[in-house]
Design a protein around this motif. Sequence first.
Motif, PDB file in Angstrom:
ATOM      1  N   GLY A  96       0.818  -1.204   0.000  1.00 59.02           N
ATOM      2  CA  GLY A  96       0.000   0.000   0.000  1.00 59.02           C
ATOM      3  C   GLY A  96       0.848   1.248   0.000  1.00 59.02           C
ATOM      4  N   SER A  97       0.195   2.347   0.203  1.00 59.18           N
ATOM      5  CA  SER A  97       0.812   3.662   0.077  1.00 59.18           C
ATOM      6  C   SER A  97       1.926   3.897   1.095  1.00 59.18           C
ATOM      7  CB  SER A  97      -0.267   4.730   0.255  1.00 59.18           C
ATOM      8  OG  SER A  97       0.313   6.004   0.283  1.00 59.18           O
ATOM      9  N   SER A 101      -3.418   6.666   4.681  1.00 57.44           N
ATOM     10  CA  SER A 101      -4.567   7.505   4.998  1.00 57.44           C
ATOM     11  C   SER A 101      -4.807   7.504   6.505  1.00 57.44           C
ATOM     12  CB  SER A 101      -5.809   6.947   4.295  1.00 57.44           C
ATOM     13  OG  SER A 101      -6.190   5.724   4.908  1.00 57.44           O
ATOM     14  N   HIS A 104      -5.893   4.076   7.884  1.00 52.36           N
ATOM     15  CA  HIS A 104      -5.101   2.888   7.520  1.00 52.36           C
ATOM     16  C   HIS A 104      -5.133   1.806   8.605  1.00 52.36           C
ATOM     17  CE1 HIS A 104      -2.093   5.014  10.012  1.00 52.36           C
ATOM     18  NE2 HIS A 104      -1.640   3.812  10.257  1.00 52.36           N
ATOM     19  N   ARG A 107      -8.190  -0.275   8.247  1.00 51.67           N
ATOM     20  CA  ARG A 107      -8.115  -1.075   7.024  1.00 51.67           C
ATOM     21  C   ARG A 107      -7.190  -2.272   7.219  1.00 51.67           C
ATOM     22  NH1 ARG A 107     -10.249   2.057   2.865  1.00 51.67           N
ATOM     23  NH2 ARG A 107      -9.028   1.131   1.200  1.00 51.67           N
ATOM     24  N   GLU A 206      -4.397   0.363   0.209  1.00 53.73           N
ATOM     25  CA  GLU A 206      -4.786   1.656  -0.341  1.00 53.73           C
ATOM     26  C   GLU A 206      -3.680   2.130  -1.268  1.00 53.73           C
ATOM     27  OE1 GLU A 206      -5.407   3.442   3.492  1.00 53.73           O
ATOM     28  OE2 GLU A 206      -3.465   4.442   3.421  1.00 53.73           O
ATOM     29  N   CYS A 229      -8.465  -5.570  -3.675  1.00 50.90           N
ATOM     30  CA  CYS A 229      -8.354  -4.184  -3.210  1.00 50.90           C
ATOM     31  C   CYS A 229      -9.443  -3.875  -2.193  1.00 50.90           C
ATOM     32  CB  CYS A 229      -8.493  -3.208  -4.378  1.00 50.90           C
ATOM     33  SG  CYS A 229      -7.216  -3.328  -5.629  1.00 50.90           S
ATOM     34  N   GLY A 232     -12.473   2.264  -1.286  1.00 47.68           N
ATOM     35  CA  GLY A 232     -12.430   3.451  -0.436  1.00 47.68           C
ATOM     36  C   GLY A 232     -13.282   4.557  -1.005  1.00 47.68           C
ATOM     37  N   HIS A 238      -6.212   8.877  -1.404  1.00 48.68           N
ATOM     38  CA  HIS A 238      -5.573   7.652  -0.915  1.00 48.68           C
ATOM     39  C   HIS A 238      -6.167   6.388  -1.534  1.00 48.68           C
ATOM     40  CE1 HIS A 238      -4.678  10.534   2.382  1.00 48.68           C
ATOM     41  NE2 HIS A 238      -3.529   9.895   2.376  1.00 48.68           N
ATOM     42  N   PHE A 239      -7.408   6.492  -2.026  1.00 45.86           N
ATOM     43  CA  PHE A 239      -8.097   5.297  -2.514  1.00 45.86           C
ATOM     44  C   PHE A 239      -8.379   5.348  -4.017  1.00 45.86           C
ATOM     45  CE2 PHE A 239      -9.881   6.433   1.765  1.00 45.86           C
ATOM     46  CZ  PHE A 239      -8.967   5.669   2.476  1.00 45.86           C
ATOM     47  N   THR A 242      -6.794   2.215  -5.764  1.00 48.05           N
ATOM     48  CA  THR A 242      -7.485   0.949  -5.493  1.00 48.05           C
ATOM     49  C   THR A 242      -8.860   0.926  -6.177  1.00 48.05           C
ATOM     50  OG1 THR A 242      -8.020   1.963  -3.360  1.00 48.05           O
ATOM     51  CG2 THR A 242      -6.365   0.250  -3.364  1.00 48.05           C
ATOM     52  N   ASN A 243      -9.569   2.050  -6.118  1.00 47.86           N
ATOM     53  CA  ASN A 243     -10.886   2.096  -6.778  1.00 47.86           C
ATOM     54  C   ASN A 243     -10.742   1.938  -8.290  1.00 47.86           C
ATOM     55  OD1 ASN A 243     -12.174   2.420  -4.338  1.00 47.86           O
ATOM     56  ND2 ASN A 243     -12.327   4.654  -4.491  1.00 47.86           N
TER      57      ASN A 243
END
Length: 269
Positions: A96-97, A101, A104, A107, A206, A229, A232, A238-239, A242-243
């Motif tokens: 992830g990032s 976020s 997080h 998540r 994310e 994923c 978000g 941040h999402f 993933t989206n």
Amino acid sequence: MDRELYARFATCRVPYSIVVLIEQYGLLPVEDLPVSRSIKNRYQQALQLDQVPMNLLVPGDPCFPMSLLQIPQPVYGLFFSGDPSLLQQPMISIIGSRQPSPSHSKRLSFLRPFFESPFVTVSGGALGIDSLVHRLSLKHHQATIAVLASGFDYLYPVRHSRLFQRIQQAGLLLSEYPASTPVKKYQFLERNRIISGLASGLIIVEATRKSGTMNTAGHALEQGKDVYCIPGCPTEKHFQGTNQLIAEGAIPLLNPEEVSKSILMNVDK
């Protein structure tokens, strides 16, 4: 090809395309190799090495992950520090990032079924989500693997030295680069294919739209791996990555318990 040659070529970073030629025709005179002078020099260096590192996995070694020979840009040599037998257990890659976020923590808690035995987590040891994945695994006494983008003499980021030491003691550090290889930007992108290639599936906690995480997702899809994923809010940066992946066919991770069971069932087949 015998182990000694694999180890020599991996130590000198001879491209896999040359290894394939040698497997097919046996050792070739350097002048017959259809490659650049720099690659020819590596080939000669490999044949002249006095010794090869002991902490190196190559095809034929019991713990070498043969799946890495089936991916684009195959990997035939892995330097290790820690317990290489972990490569024989069910692995799940979670990334992830680097700038998580505010949500997080929730998540990652949502992914609790993946932080339990028999799963071994795989991530990149980077700032943000990657390091949190390793720390959560260690907290739950779960084995974890960090795939690095440099040699072991140049652990990066330096601030994670203590974390890498803990992973080495309770898990496994991996790198395709010899110990004396310093970190370079392009090596992170090369490394990402190993993170996705080792595991049964890739979970993205994310990601922004432009990130190394998205690069790893691209490798996973190219390798035919399932990409999961956590959705978000579409208005939060941040999402957005993933989206976007979900819109393009990645699997929205809505029930970690069921997904973890499904992955383990497929591993056992």
